[in-house]
Structure formats: C-alpha cells, structure tokens
Design an enzyme around this catalytic site. Structure first.
Site, PDB file in Angstrom:
ATOM      1  N   ARG A   1       0.831  -1.204   0.000  1.00  0.00           N
ATOM      2  CA  ARG A   1       0.000   0.000   0.000  1.00  0.00           C
ATOM      3  C   ARG A   1       0.864   1.251   0.000  1.00  0.00           C
ATOM      4  O   ARG A   1       0.518   2.247  -0.656  1.00  0.00           O
ATOM      5  CB  ARG A   1      -0.905   0.005   1.246  1.00  0.00           C
ATOM      6  CG  ARG A   1      -1.705   1.276   1.482  1.00  0.00           C
ATOM      7  CD  ARG A   1      -2.703   1.593   0.408  1.00  0.00           C
ATOM      8  NE  ARG A   1      -3.504   0.437   0.013  1.00  0.00           N
ATOM      9  CZ  ARG A   1      -4.444   0.451  -0.910  1.00  0.00           C
ATOM     10  NH1 ARG A   1      -4.709   1.573  -1.573  1.00  0.00           N
ATOM     11  NH2 ARG A   1      -5.123  -0.644  -1.221  1.00  0.00           N
TER      12      ARG A   1
ATOM     13  N   SER B   1      -2.395  -4.514   8.425  1.00  0.00           N
ATOM     14  CA  SER B   1      -3.226  -5.640   7.997  1.00  0.00           C
ATOM     15  C   SER B   1      -3.493  -5.556   6.498  1.00  0.00           C
ATOM     16  O   SER B   1      -2.659  -5.063   5.747  1.00  0.00           O
ATOM     17  CB  SER B   1      -4.517  -5.693   8.814  1.00  0.00           C
ATOM     18  OG  SER B   1      -5.202  -6.910   8.577  1.00  0.00           O
TER      19      SER B   1
ATOM     20  N   HIS C   1      -5.308  -3.929   4.215  1.00  0.00           N
ATOM     21  CA  HIS C   1      -5.210  -2.738   3.376  1.00  0.00           C
ATOM     22  C   HIS C   1      -3.764  -2.279   3.254  1.00  0.00           C
ATOM     23  O   HIS C   1      -3.319  -1.879   2.170  1.00  0.00           O
ATOM     24  CB  HIS C   1      -6.075  -1.610   3.935  1.00  0.00           C
ATOM     25  CG  HIS C   1      -6.298  -0.502   2.952  1.00  0.00           C
ATOM     26  ND1 HIS C   1      -5.608   0.684   2.996  1.00  0.00           N
ATOM     27  CD2 HIS C   1      -7.117  -0.418   1.877  1.00  0.00           C
ATOM     28  CE1 HIS C   1      -6.002   1.464   2.002  1.00  0.00           C
ATOM     29  NE2 HIS C   1      -6.912   0.818   1.303  1.00  0.00           N
ATOM     30  N   CYS C   2      -3.023  -2.351   4.347  1.00  0.00           N
ATOM     31  CA  CYS C   2      -1.609  -1.958   4.316  1.00  0.00           C
ATOM     32  C   CYS C   2      -0.790  -2.827   3.358  1.00  0.00           C
ATOM     33  O   CYS C   2       0.222  -2.377   2.816  1.00  0.00           O
ATOM     34  CB  CYS C   2      -1.001  -2.071   5.707  1.00  0.00           C
ATOM     35  SG  CYS C   2      -1.808  -1.087   6.988  1.00  0.00           S
ATOM     36  N   LEU C   3      -1.228  -4.060   3.170  1.00  0.00           N
ATOM     37  CA  LEU C   3      -0.461  -5.026   2.375  1.00  0.00           C
ATOM     38  C   LEU C   3      -0.759  -4.955   0.890  1.00  0.00           C
ATOM     39  O   LEU C   3      -0.038  -5.549   0.077  1.00  0.00           O
ATOM     40  CB  LEU C   3      -0.754  -6.444   2.868  1.00  0.00           C
ATOM     41  CG  LEU C   3      -0.218  -6.797   4.260  1.00  0.00           C
ATOM     42  CD1 LEU C   3      -0.918  -8.039   4.794  1.00  0.00           C
ATOM     43  CD2 LEU C   3       1.293  -7.016   4.220  1.00  0.00           C
TER      44      LEU C   3
END
Length: 357
Positions: free
Chosen positions: A108, A347, A349-351
């Site tokens: 992200r 989590s 979304h960050c990935l």
C-alpha cells in the site's frame, strides 16, 4: 529499464491533473491487486511463520474476483509462496509473480498510485512517490522505493515522479474530487520538512487529481505510520465514510477518535454536502510484548465484488462485519483472522494496492 516519456519531472511539465488523470476510489472496478510477498522477519519478530495461512487466504479471496500480482525476490520465494497458496486452494491461474525484490511487504505504501484518464491515448498512468519507510524508521527501503518504476515498465505506462514522500495508506479518495488524510502523518517533519501544509495540498491536488482536501487529526495508538487514514476513516461510496470510534473513555484512543468524528461532521464534500458517517467499533486493545498494536477494522480492502476485513478474535468482530456488510450491499464481505498479521503493525489494506481497469 524502459520508462515512458512522462517519467521524469521537469519545470513546466504538465501535472497528472492538468492532463486529465485522477486516482480512482478503491471501490471502483479493479484490473488487479498488487502485493509484495512477506519475508522480512524483523517486521514480525518471532512470528513471521504464523502469518502465511492468513496471507494465503487473503490472496485466495482476491484471486476469486480479480488478478493478483505478487512481487517476489527470486524463484525460491516464488516457490515458497506457491506452496502456501496451493495449501489453501488458491486459483493460481489468477496469480502472477514478478521478480521485483522488496525490503518489506507493505505494498500500500511502497507500491504505485495508479491513475486513469479514459479520454487519453494512454488511459492509465501511475505516480511514483518517494518512500522512506514512514520517516526513516525501518531502513533499508531502497528496493521498496523502486517498485513503482518496475510496475510502470511492466505495464508500459506513464510514470509521474513528484519527488516528495507520500504513502498510499495516508490518503483516501471518493473518486469525485475529495481526498481525506491526516495532519499527524502528512505534516510530520519526518516526511517532507521543506513543505508547508498548503504546499502538500498542492501536490495532492496535482498528482491525485482532486480539488477538495479534508484533514483529520491524530491516528490510533501503536500506529507506526504516524496516523494513516486507512486505520481511521474509509470511503465506502462517493459521500459515505466508515469511521472507527472507541467507546471506552479510559482507552487512549477515545479522545483522538472522538475529535476525528467531530471533524468529519464539520467537513464538506467537493459538492458542498455533508458526509454520511457510519461508526465502526474498535476491537479491544491487543497487547503483545508490552506493545499496543494498531488493530482496526477500518483496515479492510475493497476488491471487485468483495471486501476483506481483518478480524482479531474479538467480541466486536461480528458487529464490525455486519456494519461493513451493510455499507457494501453489493459486495460479499468476509473476515480473515489478522491477529498474527497485526504484530507487523498492519493488515490487509496496508499489504495491498489496487490497479484500476
């Protein structure tokens, strides 16, 4: 490496906005999701081996609705990833591996921001922001900083380089001209100390193709990104946001989340209308090795016909899933256990980083 002629920033060069490009909302149709396979043990100290089942199930869910492109360092990492994806029954015909090595997994933030302009001869482009691992916290980050260049060359699309630090998790758009972010992150001196708030706004307008910037305040406890919006408030359609709230007045997150909610009620969209606001609970505090982890249901990822929500084996898991499902009536909403993943301080979304059609 081949790059498009728009890849170099120069005085007088037209900005993406001037050329008609804009960053679509995450809920717009996707061509693909981009990921960087996790491999940095220091991001999940003592626990990296525990995250792969949840990560593989995330890929499986995505591959059922769109292409999944995964950055890996080499054939060995590809084989390791394939083994885990096969173990959960992933449709590997929808998964594409790329030998684009990374320092870490947080696509992200180090991945590109894809832009679209349906009226252009080149209807898709991307922005390659500078990446410094959230203010230089986790060196090295040189490989991560090159990922957008690799993807631009692979797709053979224009690559804009504004030359300032920006992370994908720090902004959220509604696809109609409004961008939501936080002062805690974008105005932090560890990013772009040479820029004023108004100068940062100009970059956001020029390179995301927006005209209305909405600012919230502080992020949640344990968030090492200095307050990314994707743990706080998310657009679910053009005029509606889901925002996390903390009901326990003794919790350290109670006050900053209450202040952000107050701000949301005062802010206005690009058309002058108020935001529709849906409140989302927080899970109970998750402490690991005396550290408060940034667990938030707002870190969901919107894919084609699907929303993937992190769950934390918490009493509020089902309530959060029900609220998010009510906000996305046209999409399937699933929860995937994120209790081990969140030890890495992020989590789903960050990935992940979406690529629009």
């Amino acid at each position: 490496m081949k790059t498009n002629s728009l890849s170099q920033k120069s005085e007088g060069q037209a900005t993406p906005k001037e050329l008609g490009y804009a960053f679509p909302a995450e809920f717009a149709p996707h061509q693909a999701t981009w990921l960087s396979w996790p491999h940095k043990e220091a991001s999940w100290p003592g626990k990296i081996h525990t995250i792969f089942p949840a990560y593989a199930n995330f890929v499986k869910a995505l591959a059922a609705v769109e292409e999944v492109h995964i950055n890996v360092a080499d054939q060995q990492m590809k084989s390791f990833a394939t083994k885990h994806l096969e173990a959960v029954g992933t449709d590997l015909l929808k998964v594409f591996f790329h030998d684009f090595p990374t320092n870490d997994a947080w696509c992200r933030d180090h991945g590109p921001a894809f832009l679209t302009n349906p009226r252009s001869d080149q209807p898709k482009a991307l922005v390659k922001w500078n990446y410094n691992a959230w203010g230089g916290k986790y060196p090295p980050f040189d490989l991560d900083n090159q990922i957008p260049h690799h993807i631009a060359a692979y797709r053979n699309i224009p690559c804009f380089t504004p030359g300032i630090v920006m992370e994908g998790g720090s902004i959220e758009v509604n696809g109609k001209g409004t961008l939501l972010t936080t002062e805690a992150c974008l105005c932090n001196p560890n990013r772009n100390p040479h820029l004023t708030k108004s100068q940062i706004e100009k970059y956001l307008e020029d390179y995301y193709g927006v005209e209305n910037i909405l600012w919230l305040g502080d992020g949640i406890e344990g968030d090492d990104t200095d307050g990314h919006i994707d743990d706080l408030t998310r657009f679910v359609n053009e005029d509606t946001v889901l925002t996390v709230v903390e009901h326990n007045k003794k919790d350290v997150n109670y006050k900053p989340l209450k202040e952000n909610t107050k701000l949301l009620h005062k802010l206005r969209l690009e058309n002058g209308k108020q935001l529709s606001i849906i409140e989302l609970p927080m899970p109970a505090p998750i402490i690991f090795e005396d550290m408060r982890l940034p667990a938030s249901y707002a870190n969901f990822y919107i894919a084609n016909d699907l929303v993937v929500v992190p769950t934390f084996r918490d009493d509020n898991d089902e309530k959060a899933l029900e609220i998010i499902a009510s906000a996305f009536p046209e999409r399937k909403v699933i929860g995937i256990d994120s209790l081990d993943l969140i030890w890495g301080l992020g989590s789903f979304h960050c990935l992940s980083q979406q690529e629009p059609v």
